[in-house]
Design an enzyme around this catalytic site. Sequence first.
Site, PDB file in Angstrom:
ATOM      1  N   GLY A  89       0.825  -1.203   0.000  1.00  0.00           N
ATOM      2  CA  GLY A  89       0.000   0.000   0.000  1.00  0.00           C
ATOM      3  C   GLY A  89       0.854   1.245   0.000  1.00  0.00           C
ATOM      4  N   GLY A  91       2.787   3.408   1.557  1.00  0.00           N
ATOM      5  CA  GLY A  91       3.480   3.471   2.835  1.00  0.00           C
ATOM      6  C   GLY A  91       4.008   4.840   3.184  1.00  0.00           C
ATOM      7  NE  ARG A  92       8.820   6.072  -0.078  1.00  0.00           N
ATOM      8  CZ  ARG A  92      10.099   6.222  -0.439  1.00  0.00           C
ATOM      9  NH1 ARG A  92      10.887   7.006   0.267  1.00  0.00           N
ATOM     10  NH2 ARG A  92      10.574   5.590  -1.483  1.00  0.00           N
ATOM     11  CG  ASP A 249       4.386  -3.285  -5.507  1.00  0.00           C
ATOM     12  OD1 ASP A 249       4.846  -4.403  -5.781  1.00  0.00           O
ATOM     13  OD2 ASP A 249       5.059  -2.380  -4.969  1.00  0.00           O
ATOM     14  CG  ASN A 250       6.828  -0.401  -7.906  1.00  0.00           C
ATOM     15  OD1 ASN A 250       6.135   0.177  -7.084  1.00  0.00           O
ATOM     16  ND2 ASN A 250       8.007  -0.908  -7.606  1.00  0.00           N
TER      17      ASN A 250
END
Length: 485
Positions: A89, A91-92, A249-250
């Site tokens: 997810g 994360g930042r 996820d990228n």
Amino acid sequence: MKLNELELSVDYFQFDKKFYQKLESTPLNNPHLISYSKSACDLIGLDYSSCESESFVAFMNGENVLKGSVPYSMAYAGHQFGYFVPQLGDGRAINLGSINGWHLQTKGSGLTRFSRQGDGRAVLRSSIREYIMSEHMHALGIPTTRALALIGSTHPIYRSYDDIDTGAIVMRMSTSWIRIGTFEYFSRGKDAQENLKKLTDYVIKQSYPHLENEDNKYERFYCELVEKTAKLLAMWQAYGFMHGVMNTDNMSVAGLTIDYGPFAFMDTFEMNCICNHTDMEGRYSFCNQPEIARWNLEVLAYNLGKICSFKKLIGYLKSFITIHQKEYLDLMNKRLGLDKRLSKDSNIDLVISLLEALEKSKIDYNCFFYRLSKLKSLDSINSITDISIFRDSIIKWFEEYKKVIENQNQDFKYMKELMLKVNPKFVIKNYMLQEAIENAKNGDFKLTNDLLFIAQNPFLEHKEYDRYSNPTPIEYANIQLSCSS
């Protein structure tokens, strides 16, 4: 419009709460503006003067929430280096909402539910790299997310015992932040089919609106994504771009380049070049990128197969390499100034022999193409052989090149005009970015802004920075980077 006149909208809360987290940013200490992109401002109708105000810095830092904005982070899963991770997810990163079809997101805004062992922060060096490269890729015509602005701070960030940096935030913009990994996350659980249909409808409305009322819209969405991704990877390969971390996820389902980490543009040409030092096996090496993209699309097919015909999806995926190769050869012919229509095989043998010659010659990849575009004649190639560590292979290739030009009756003067449209004088390399980063650490942001201007205008002369049009200094060529670089 002025900043306070912008109104954002949020459409993600139609999904179950497990797919996102509403939250507020955690502001950085003593934030200050480093740079903003006028080109990106134009996309959302933001007045340039607003970017130089304190309220804009506060907006970037999460202290000034615009009308209509409800900040949130998104959940997703993903295959990382081939291994499935069920819970990832933002994360930042925190999503702020959208305007004019552009979804605004701050990267480095603090902890979220998805930070895992991270601190939710982005350091100055990685933020400068992503900020400039996002805009550069767009200027080269490569589909990408964009970057609106960059702020720094005095906020200490600890990456290791002896690695203390300062926090920064990039305002990223994208027409979509949905990833293949988002589909992997939505496809799990008892309501998988319902959730996948909602997500796919959302993606189609957002990025493929012409399909909304079409029959078999899920399969057609997938087919269009296969084509977009194949063409995207062709551009990466033709310009020597390496992403470094092509996890699912990228990978964007809008066909964009997203999530700039240990990326690099090729310095000395190496077919098996690895730009990410954590990629021990070379999974994401330069030559592997097209096949990894196809693999990621196959993962998506397995998930979409729960709501449409998996057999049809896999059937269409077989066209990926064909589409990719055709687009790649089109681009390489343009970079060589050739009209592929005059060749029965799109000059494939010439392109393959060029890559072999470039590698044997140890020559700077993009510098080669620019110098080719500037040759006075094909009998005077000193400007190219002078940047070759070993000359024989490139000299031999030029004999092949001249024969092709002669056989196809092409005019070299006209070819040069074509080449200069696709072969930029400047390609942003990591050593250039590192110079800007070192200056920025000392509070000097001039080179950051100058590099932004060069990145956005790579075909201009920029006489002050002529040295950046030369080959990368050998001591900096093809240096591997970390994900936090």
